[in-house]
Write a protein that holds these residues in place. Structure first.
Motif, mmCIF file in Angstrom:
data_model
loop_
_atom_site.group_PDB
_atom_site.id
_atom_site.type_symbol
_atom_site.label_atom_id
_atom_site.label_comp_id
_atom_site.label_asym_id
_atom_site.label_seq_id
_atom_site.Cartn_x
_atom_site.Cartn_y
_atom_site.Cartn_z
ATOM 1 N N LYS A 68 -8.517 4.798 -10.078
ATOM 2 C CA LYS A 68 -8.535 4.556 -11.453
ATOM 3 C C LYS A 68 -8.505 3.002 -12.026
ATOM 4 N N HIS A 69 -7.914 2.471 -11.148
ATOM 5 C CA HIS A 69 -7.662 0.943 -11.518
ATOM 6 C C HIS A 69 -8.430 0.047 -10.991
ATOM 7 N N ALA A 70 -9.068 -0.838 -11.791
ATOM 8 C CA ALA A 70 -10.181 -1.929 -11.347
ATOM 9 C C ALA A 70 -9.431 -3.035 -10.972
ATOM 10 N N LYS A 71 -8.065 -3.256 -11.276
ATOM 11 C CA LYS A 71 -7.354 -4.517 -10.595
ATOM 12 C C LYS A 71 -6.006 -3.724 -9.933
ATOM 13 N N GLY A 72 -5.697 -4.287 -8.644
ATOM 14 C CA GLY A 72 -4.608 -3.804 -8.136
ATOM 15 C C GLY A 72 -4.112 -4.511 -6.792
ATOM 16 N N HIS A 73 -3.112 -4.064 -6.293
ATOM 17 C CA HIS A 73 -2.907 -4.799 -5.084
ATOM 18 C C HIS A 73 -3.416 -4.391 -3.745
ATOM 19 N N PRO B 131 -2.534 2.554 20.961
ATOM 20 C CA PRO B 131 -3.231 3.874 21.463
ATOM 21 C C PRO B 131 -2.532 5.217 20.553
ATOM 22 N N GLY B 132 -3.676 5.868 19.745
ATOM 23 C CA GLY B 132 -3.163 6.924 19.493
ATOM 24 C C GLY B 132 -2.892 6.633 17.745
ATOM 25 N N GLY B 133 -2.939 5.333 17.276
ATOM 26 C CA GLY B 133 -2.355 4.968 16.175
ATOM 27 C C GLY B 133 -3.431 5.193 14.782
ATOM 28 N N ASN B 134 -2.592 4.998 13.965
ATOM 29 C CA ASN B 134 -3.477 5.263 12.605
ATOM 30 C C ASN B 134 -2.786 4.311 11.710
ATOM 31 N N SER B 135 -3.578 3.694 10.726
ATOM 32 C CA SER B 135 -3.324 2.882 9.619
ATOM 33 C C SER B 135 -4.151 2.866 8.626
ATOM 34 N N GLY B 136 -4.430 1.628 7.772
ATOM 35 C CA GLY B 136 -5.652 1.511 6.801
ATOM 36 C C GLY B 136 -5.386 0.399 5.833
ATOM 37 N N LEU B 137 -6.362 -0.137 5.420
ATOM 38 C CA LEU B 137 -6.086 -1.101 4.259
ATOM 39 C C LEU B 137 -6.386 -0.526 2.964
ATOM 40 N N ILE B 138 -5.539 -0.493 2.213
ATOM 41 C CA ILE B 138 -5.705 0.104 0.960
ATOM 42 C C ILE B 138 -5.902 -0.753 -0.317
ATOM 43 N N PHE B 139 -6.551 -0.565 -1.494
ATOM 44 C CA PHE B 139 -6.911 -1.673 -2.351
ATOM 45 C C PHE B 139 -6.917 -0.945 -3.528
ATOM 46 N N SER B 140 -7.016 -1.926 -4.601
ATOM 47 C CA SER B 140 -6.872 -1.570 -6.065
ATOM 48 C C SER B 140 -5.636 -0.268 -6.049
ATOM 49 N N VAL B 141 -4.421 -0.930 -5.620
ATOM 50 C CA VAL B 141 -3.091 -0.216 -5.568
ATOM 51 C C VAL B 141 -2.377 -0.416 -7.024
ATOM 52 N N HIS B 142 -2.363 0.366 -7.666
ATOM 53 C CA HIS B 142 -1.385 0.396 -9.065
ATOM 54 C C HIS B 142 0.264 0.784 -8.520
ATOM 55 N N GLU B 143 0.932 -0.400 -8.713
ATOM 56 C CA GLU B 143 2.268 -0.173 -8.337
ATOM 57 C C GLU B 143 3.082 0.342 -9.332
ATOM 58 N N GLU C 143 -9.167 -7.914 -8.400
ATOM 59 C CA GLU C 143 -10.035 -7.024 -9.287
ATOM 60 C C GLU C 143 -11.436 -7.417 -8.640
ATOM 61 N N ASN C 144 -12.211 -8.434 -8.559
ATOM 62 C CA ASN C 144 -13.300 -8.775 -7.812
ATOM 63 C C ASN C 144 -13.342 -9.801 -6.889
ATOM 64 N N TYR C 145 -13.729 -9.595 -5.862
ATOM 65 C CA TYR C 145 -13.349 -10.444 -4.421
ATOM 66 C C TYR C 145 -14.036 -9.913 -3.139
#
Length: 240
Positions: A215-220, A103-115, A91-93
Protein backbone atom coordinates in the motif's frame (compact mmCIF):
# COMPACT_ATOMS: atom_id res chain seq x y z
CA UNK A 1 58.13 -15.12 -33.68
CA UNK A 2 59.40 -12.49 -31.26
CA UNK A 3 56.73 -10.07 -32.45
CA UNK A 4 54.04 -12.72 -31.99
CA UNK A 5 55.19 -13.41 -28.44
CA UNK A 6 55.26 -9.69 -27.59
CA UNK A 7 51.81 -9.28 -29.07
CA UNK A 8 50.47 -12.16 -27.03
CA UNK A 9 51.99 -10.71 -23.87
CA UNK A 10 50.38 -7.34 -24.54
CA UNK A 11 46.96 -8.94 -25.08
CA UNK A 12 47.38 -10.94 -21.86
CA UNK A 13 48.29 -7.77 -19.99
CA UNK A 14 45.20 -5.97 -21.27
CA UNK A 15 42.95 -8.89 -20.40
CA UNK A 16 44.53 -9.13 -16.99
CA UNK A 17 43.88 -5.44 -16.33
CA UNK A 18 40.27 -5.84 -17.46
CA UNK A 19 39.79 -8.83 -15.19
CA UNK A 20 41.12 -6.86 -12.20
CA UNK A 21 38.72 -4.01 -12.94
CA UNK A 22 35.80 -6.41 -13.32
CA UNK A 23 36.52 -7.95 -9.94
CA UNK A 24 36.46 -4.64 -8.06
CA UNK A 25 33.39 -4.76 -5.85
CA UNK A 26 31.05 -2.13 -4.49
CA UNK A 27 32.28 0.71 -6.68
CA UNK A 28 30.72 2.95 -9.28
CA UNK A 29 32.13 3.61 -12.72
CA UNK A 30 32.37 7.14 -14.07
CA UNK A 31 29.42 6.34 -16.32
CA UNK A 32 27.30 5.09 -13.42
CA UNK A 33 28.07 8.20 -11.39
CA UNK A 34 27.07 10.40 -14.32
CA UNK A 35 23.80 8.46 -14.64
CA UNK A 36 23.00 9.11 -10.98
CA UNK A 37 23.77 5.72 -9.44
CA UNK A 38 24.81 5.59 -5.78
CA UNK A 39 25.96 2.75 -3.56
CA UNK A 40 23.64 1.50 -0.83
CA UNK A 41 26.43 -0.68 0.57
CA UNK A 42 29.98 0.68 0.82
CA UNK A 43 31.61 -2.75 0.95
CA UNK A 44 33.11 -2.27 4.39
CA UNK A 45 30.32 -1.47 6.86
CA UNK A 46 26.58 -1.41 7.54
CA UNK A 47 26.54 2.37 7.26
CA UNK A 48 23.18 3.53 5.89
CA UNK A 49 21.35 0.47 7.26
CA UNK A 50 19.65 -0.52 10.50
CA UNK A 51 17.75 -3.49 11.83
CA UNK A 52 14.01 -3.10 11.30
CA UNK A 53 12.41 -1.14 14.17
CA UNK A 54 15.84 -0.58 15.72
CA UNK A 55 18.20 2.40 15.54
CA UNK A 56 21.32 0.46 14.52
CA UNK A 57 22.28 -2.65 12.57
CA UNK A 58 22.53 -5.91 14.50
CA UNK A 59 26.03 -7.46 14.55
CA UNK A 60 24.33 -10.57 13.13
CA UNK A 61 24.75 -8.72 9.84
CA UNK A 62 28.47 -8.58 9.18
CA UNK A 63 30.75 -7.53 6.35
CA UNK A 64 33.44 -9.80 4.89
CA UNK A 65 35.08 -10.18 1.48
CA UNK A 66 33.15 -7.23 0.09
CA UNK A 67 29.73 -8.64 0.96
CA UNK A 68 27.20 -7.95 3.67
CA UNK A 69 25.89 -11.19 5.12
CA UNK A 70 23.67 -12.70 7.76
CA UNK A 71 25.59 -15.06 10.03
CA UNK A 72 23.42 -17.51 11.97
CA UNK A 73 26.39 -18.45 14.12
CA UNK A 74 26.51 -14.87 15.38
CA UNK A 75 22.83 -15.13 16.32
CA UNK A 76 23.52 -18.31 18.26
CA UNK A 77 26.13 -16.35 20.20
CA UNK A 78 23.58 -13.74 21.22
CA UNK A 79 23.41 -11.23 18.37
CA UNK A 80 19.77 -10.27 17.75
CA UNK A 81 18.28 -11.14 14.39
CA UNK A 82 15.92 -9.19 12.19
CA UNK A 83 15.73 -7.79 8.68
CA UNK A 84 18.22 -5.12 7.68
CA UNK A 85 16.63 -2.00 6.15
CA UNK A 86 17.93 1.15 4.50
CA UNK A 87 17.91 4.30 6.58
CA UNK A 88 16.39 6.17 3.64
CA UNK A 89 13.09 5.56 1.87
CA UNK A 90 12.66 5.34 -1.90
CA UNK A 91 9.75 5.57 -4.32
CA UNK A 92 10.87 5.66 -7.97
CA UNK A 93 14.17 3.97 -8.70
CA UNK A 94 16.25 1.30 -10.36
CA UNK A 95 18.02 -1.08 -8.00
CA UNK A 96 20.72 -3.61 -8.88
CA UNK A 97 22.40 -6.06 -6.54
CA UNK A 98 24.04 -9.45 -6.31
CA UNK A 99 23.15 -12.24 -3.91
CA UNK A 100 24.43 -15.63 -2.87
CA UNK A 101 22.47 -18.09 -0.73
CA UNK A 102 23.69 -20.91 1.50
CA UNK A 103 22.67 -24.54 0.79
CA UNK A 104 19.00 -24.95 1.66
CA UNK A 105 18.78 -21.25 2.43
CA UNK A 106 16.03 -18.68 2.09
CA UNK A 107 16.01 -14.87 2.15
CA UNK A 108 14.69 -12.04 0.03
CA UNK A 109 14.88 -8.40 -0.92
CA UNK A 110 11.79 -6.61 0.33
CA UNK A 111 10.85 -3.14 -0.91
CA UNK A 112 8.31 -0.38 -0.23
CA UNK A 113 8.61 -1.27 3.45
CA UNK A 114 6.61 0.93 5.81
CA UNK A 115 8.48 0.96 9.11
CA UNK A 116 5.95 1.19 11.91
CA UNK A 117 5.82 -0.39 15.39
CA UNK A 118 2.35 -1.70 14.56
CA UNK A 119 3.93 -3.85 11.84
CA UNK A 120 6.24 -6.42 13.42
CA UNK A 121 7.86 -7.55 10.14
CA UNK A 122 8.97 -5.90 6.91
CA UNK A 123 6.93 -8.34 4.80
CA UNK A 124 3.67 -7.13 6.33
CA UNK A 125 3.94 -4.04 4.12
CA UNK A 126 6.61 -4.75 1.52
CA UNK A 127 6.51 -7.09 -1.50
CA UNK A 128 9.51 -9.38 -1.94
CA UNK A 129 11.88 -10.42 -4.69
CA UNK A 130 12.70 -13.99 -3.67
CA UNK A 131 16.19 -15.19 -2.75
CA UNK A 132 16.32 -18.94 -2.21
CA UNK A 133 18.06 -22.22 -2.97
CA UNK A 134 15.36 -23.49 -5.34
CA UNK A 135 16.49 -27.10 -5.18
CA UNK A 136 17.47 -27.29 -1.53
CA UNK A 137 14.70 -25.41 0.29
CA UNK A 138 11.16 -26.85 0.55
CA UNK A 139 9.64 -23.50 -0.43
CA UNK A 140 11.40 -23.78 -3.77
CA UNK A 141 8.87 -26.43 -4.78
CA UNK A 142 5.98 -23.97 -4.52
CA UNK A 143 4.82 -21.96 -7.55
CA UNK A 144 5.71 -18.25 -7.33
CA UNK A 145 8.25 -18.95 -4.57
CA UNK A 146 11.36 -19.46 -6.70
CA UNK A 147 14.46 -17.28 -6.90
CA UNK A 148 13.89 -13.95 -8.61
CA UNK A 149 10.10 -14.15 -8.51
CA UNK A 150 7.75 -11.55 -7.08
CA UNK A 151 7.06 -13.74 -4.08
CA UNK A 152 3.65 -15.45 -4.04
CA UNK A 153 2.35 -13.07 -6.70
CA UNK A 154 3.87 -13.80 -10.14
CA UNK A 155 5.47 -16.96 -11.49
CA UNK A 156 8.56 -16.40 -13.63
CA UNK A 157 8.66 -17.88 -17.15
CA UNK A 158 11.81 -19.83 -16.26
CA UNK A 159 14.23 -20.51 -13.42
CA UNK A 160 17.30 -18.38 -14.16
CA UNK A 161 19.00 -18.75 -10.76
CA UNK A 162 22.57 -20.01 -10.69
CA UNK A 163 23.55 -23.07 -8.63
CA UNK A 164 23.61 -22.53 -4.88
CA UNK A 165 26.81 -20.89 -3.71
CA UNK A 166 27.24 -18.82 -6.89
CA UNK A 167 26.51 -15.12 -7.20
CA UNK A 168 23.29 -14.02 -8.90
CA UNK A 169 22.65 -10.61 -10.46
CA UNK A 170 19.26 -9.05 -9.77
CA UNK A 171 17.55 -5.87 -10.91
CA UNK A 172 14.37 -4.17 -9.78
CA UNK A 173 12.76 -1.17 -11.46
CA UNK A 174 9.92 0.77 -9.84
CA UNK A 175 8.48 3.88 -11.47
CA UNK A 176 5.07 5.33 -10.59
CA UNK A 177 4.05 1.89 -9.34
CA UNK A 178 5.19 0.09 -12.49
CA UNK A 179 7.35 -2.77 -11.31
CA UNK A 180 9.75 -4.95 -13.30
CA UNK A 181 12.08 -7.64 -11.95
CA UNK A 182 15.05 -9.39 -13.59
CA UNK A 183 17.34 -12.18 -12.41
CA UNK A 184 20.55 -12.90 -14.31
CA UNK A 185 19.22 -10.93 -17.28
CA UNK A 186 15.85 -12.74 -17.41
CA UNK A 187 12.65 -10.78 -16.74
CA UNK A 188 10.82 -12.61 -13.96
CA UNK A 189 7.89 -10.29 -13.26
CA UNK A 190 6.13 -7.16 -14.46
CA UNK A 191 3.05 -5.48 -13.03
CA UNK A 192 1.84 -2.13 -11.73
CA UNK A 193 1.13 -1.67 -8.06
CA UNK A 194 -2.13 -0.03 -7.07
CA UNK A 195 -4.02 -1.14 -10.19
CA UNK A 196 -6.90 -3.63 -10.56
CA UNK A 197 -4.34 -6.11 -11.92
CA UNK A 198 -2.28 -5.73 -8.76
CA UNK A 199 -5.32 -6.06 -6.54
CA UNK A 200 -6.24 -9.30 -8.32
CA UNK A 201 -2.74 -10.71 -7.78
CA UNK A 202 -2.85 -9.85 -4.09
CA UNK A 203 -6.36 -11.27 -3.73
CA UNK A 204 -5.09 -14.67 -4.93
CA UNK A 205 -2.03 -14.61 -2.66
CA UNK A 206 -1.25 -15.24 1.00
CA UNK A 207 -1.36 -11.45 1.46
CA UNK A 208 -5.04 -11.05 0.59
CA UNK A 209 -6.08 -9.91 4.06
CA UNK A 210 -2.92 -7.99 5.01
CA UNK A 211 -4.18 -4.41 5.16
CA UNK A 212 -0.81 -2.67 4.73
CA UNK A 213 0.70 -4.99 2.11
CA UNK A 214 1.82 -3.16 -1.03
CA UNK A 215 0.00 0.00 0.00
CA UNK A 216 2.97 2.34 0.35
CA UNK A 217 4.46 3.97 -2.73
CA UNK A 218 7.50 5.09 -0.76
CA UNK A 219 9.39 2.90 1.65
CA UNK A 220 12.58 1.26 2.85
CA UNK A 221 14.48 -1.54 1.10
CA UNK A 222 15.15 -4.59 3.27
CA UNK A 223 17.41 -7.65 3.29
CA UNK A 224 15.50 -10.48 4.92
CA UNK A 225 16.59 -12.55 7.90
CA UNK A 226 14.79 -15.81 7.16
CA UNK A 227 17.01 -17.87 9.43
CA UNK A 228 19.71 -18.83 6.91
CA UNK A 229 23.13 -17.54 5.91
CA UNK A 230 22.93 -15.20 2.91
CA UNK A 231 25.20 -12.60 1.31
CA UNK A 232 24.61 -9.42 -0.70
CA UNK A 233 26.99 -7.09 -2.54
CA UNK A 234 27.16 -4.42 -5.27
CA UNK A 235 23.90 -2.91 -4.06
CA UNK A 236 23.31 0.16 -6.22
CA UNK A 237 20.35 2.48 -6.68
CA UNK A 238 19.41 5.22 -9.12
CA UNK A 239 16.50 7.47 -8.25
CA UNK A 240 14.19 8.07 -11.21
Amino acid sequence: MKKLIMGALMVAAVLGTTAVKAQKLNTLSAKEKKQGWVLLFDGTSTKGWHTYLKSTASPAWGVADGAIGLNQEAKKNGAPGGDLVTDAEYENYELTYEWKISPGGNSGLIFSVHEDPSLSQTYLSGPEMQVIDDAGHPDGKNPKHNAGELYDLIKAPSRPAKPVGEWNSAKLSKKDGHLTLWLNGVKTAETTMGTPEWDALVAKSKFHDWKEFGKHAKGHIALQDHGDDVWYRNIKIRVL
